[in-house]
Write a protein that holds these residues in place. Sequence first.
Motif, PDB file in Angstrom:
ATOM      1  N   THR A 130      12.326 -23.493 -50.113  1.00  0.00           N
ATOM      2  CA  THR A 130      12.494 -23.680 -48.669  1.00  0.00           C
ATOM      3  C   THR A 130      12.707 -25.146 -48.306  1.00  0.00           C
ATOM      4  O   THR A 130      13.598 -25.482 -47.516  1.00  0.00           O
ATOM      5  CB  THR A 130      11.267 -23.133 -47.912  1.00  0.00           C
ATOM      6  OG1 THR A 130      11.052 -21.773 -48.292  1.00  0.00           O
ATOM      7  CG2 THR A 130      11.484 -23.210 -46.418  1.00  0.00           C
ATOM      8  N   PRO A 135      16.078 -20.373 -48.574  1.00  0.00           N
ATOM      9  CA  PRO A 135      15.411 -19.407 -47.703  1.00  0.00           C
ATOM     10  C   PRO A 135      13.894 -19.502 -47.800  1.00  0.00           C
ATOM     11  O   PRO A 135      13.352 -20.121 -48.712  1.00  0.00           O
ATOM     12  CB  PRO A 135      15.902 -18.061 -48.245  1.00  0.00           C
ATOM     13  CG  PRO A 135      16.123 -18.326 -49.707  1.00  0.00           C
ATOM     14  CD  PRO A 135      16.665 -19.727 -49.772  1.00  0.00           C
ATOM     15  N   TRP A 137      10.201 -16.953 -47.302  1.00  0.00           N
ATOM     16  CA  TRP A 137       9.781 -15.558 -47.325  1.00  0.00           C
ATOM     17  C   TRP A 137       8.260 -15.489 -47.387  1.00  0.00           C
ATOM     18  O   TRP A 137       7.591 -16.478 -47.694  1.00  0.00           O
ATOM     19  CB  TRP A 137      10.387 -14.808 -48.511  1.00  0.00           C
ATOM     20  CG  TRP A 137       9.994 -15.305 -49.877  1.00  0.00           C
ATOM     21  CD1 TRP A 137       8.967 -14.868 -50.664  1.00  0.00           C
ATOM     22  CD2 TRP A 137      10.646 -16.353 -50.637  1.00  0.00           C
ATOM     23  NE1 TRP A 137       8.932 -15.556 -51.857  1.00  0.00           N
ATOM     24  CE2 TRP A 137       9.945 -16.470 -51.864  1.00  0.00           C
ATOM     25  CE3 TRP A 137      11.744 -17.188 -50.402  1.00  0.00           C
ATOM     26  CZ2 TRP A 137      10.318 -17.398 -52.841  1.00  0.00           C
ATOM     27  CZ3 TRP A 137      12.112 -18.104 -51.371  1.00  0.00           C
ATOM     28  CH2 TRP A 137      11.406 -18.196 -52.572  1.00  0.00           C
ATOM     29  N   GLU A 286      24.550 -16.384 -47.774  1.00  0.00           N
ATOM     30  CA  GLU A 286      23.601 -15.488 -47.121  1.00  0.00           C
ATOM     31  C   GLU A 286      23.246 -14.309 -48.019  1.00  0.00           C
ATOM     32  O   GLU A 286      22.076 -13.934 -48.135  1.00  0.00           O
ATOM     33  CB  GLU A 286      24.193 -14.975 -45.803  1.00  0.00           C
ATOM     34  CG  GLU A 286      23.249 -14.099 -45.000  1.00  0.00           C
ATOM     35  CD  GLU A 286      23.843 -13.629 -43.680  1.00  0.00           C
ATOM     36  OE1 GLU A 286      23.205 -12.785 -43.012  1.00  0.00           O
ATOM     37  OE2 GLU A 286      24.936 -14.097 -43.322  1.00  0.00           O
ATOM     38  N   TYR A 289      20.967 -15.611 -50.814  1.00  0.00           N
ATOM     39  CA  TYR A 289      19.611 -15.841 -50.336  1.00  0.00           C
ATOM     40  C   TYR A 289      18.834 -14.526 -50.211  1.00  0.00           C
ATOM     41  O   TYR A 289      17.672 -14.428 -50.620  1.00  0.00           O
ATOM     42  CB  TYR A 289      19.633 -16.535 -48.971  1.00  0.00           C
ATOM     43  CG  TYR A 289      19.912 -18.021 -49.006  1.00  0.00           C
ATOM     44  CD1 TYR A 289      20.134 -18.696 -50.202  1.00  0.00           C
ATOM     45  CD2 TYR A 289      19.948 -18.762 -47.827  1.00  0.00           C
ATOM     46  CE1 TYR A 289      20.385 -20.054 -50.230  1.00  0.00           C
ATOM     47  CE2 TYR A 289      20.189 -20.129 -47.834  1.00  0.00           C
ATOM     48  CZ  TYR A 289      20.418 -20.770 -49.032  1.00  0.00           C
ATOM     49  OH  TYR A 289      20.649 -22.117 -49.046  1.00  0.00           O
ATOM     50  N   GLU A 290      19.469 -13.532 -49.637  1.00  0.00           N
ATOM     51  CA  GLU A 290      18.816 -12.237 -49.438  1.00  0.00           C
ATOM     52  C   GLU A 290      18.413 -11.622 -50.774  1.00  0.00           C
ATOM     53  O   GLU A 290      17.296 -11.133 -50.941  1.00  0.00           O
ATOM     54  CB  GLU A 290      19.743 -11.292 -48.681  1.00  0.00           C
ATOM     55  CG  GLU A 290      19.139  -9.930 -48.385  1.00  0.00           C
ATOM     56  CD  GLU A 290      20.073  -9.006 -47.627  1.00  0.00           C
ATOM     57  OE1 GLU A 290      19.739  -7.804 -47.517  1.00  0.00           O
ATOM     58  OE2 GLU A 290      21.133  -9.467 -47.159  1.00  0.00           O
TER      59      GLU A 290
END
Length: 316
Positions: A130, A135, A137, A286, A289-290
Amino acid sequence: MAAIAAILSLLLISSLTPSSNALSNNYYDKTCPDAESAITDAVRKAIGSDKTVPAALLRMHFHDCFIRGCDGSVLLNSGNNNKAEKDGPPNLSLHAFYAIDNAKKAVEAMCPGVVSCADILALAARDAVTLSGGPTWDVPKGRLDGRVSKASETVQLPAPVFNLSQLQQSFSQRGLSMNDLVALSGGHTLGFSHCSSFQNRIHNFNKTVDVDPTISPSFVRSLRSVCPAHNIVKNAGTTMDPSSTTFDNTYFKLILQGKSLFSSDQALITSQSTQKLVTKFASSQEDFYEAFVKSMIKMSSINGGQEVRKDCRVVN
């Protein structure tokens, strides 16, 4: 060596299975509510003085989880005629253990004997990503610390020379899929590699060619300038990608350009399914990252230890 690694892997496969039964996102809400912020502060301070800390913490967590589960065993020091994981050949370049020590000290001052070193390492790895622009979480918590750490077991770690079949076997033995393999490999966007990890691709590749034909010629020239055939410069090497302190999807773009460092990196496009994922992640940060977040949660939920250590370097 390969035979020994295979035997050890089979012996440990029953204990290395993802399980979130004992883990919870709000595990410390009542017993140590400020633990996460204290850990984040410690990681932030460490990064402030050393930009290589994020890569170190992410790699440390990965190497911890792949041996006896995420039990903080990689943090234990050698002693009493036992050589610990951190002193095994694949782990000799691990560093930034002090960041975990500082986080543990801060948490112990608030909540003595409550937060495990394994949880601190999992949270620090998240913070490393991060704080590097990646990202964030919720990390499931409730891991316990292990009491056993053996350097001999580090032969089970996936090696930079592995092909796709070897990588698949290593990950599947830990309940991780090919999707997890590709996503987690994206962690190579951070950090630095010594010449020894990719020397096999740029010198004496095999009996017929000197250089791995899958590498871009211009990239080979740049690597050879840093890592000559008879390199004698200690700690010589190069960054994993040009944006090595930023967590992004550059790694996947480099694979498609033939500019990845490791054989294990380039191996990700040797099958149609994994190549499709590499292409997907290269075109969409994106999506990467997911997938990375899902796979990190899955990997970090692999069963671990038996106690909450007071000191991350020694058993209670």
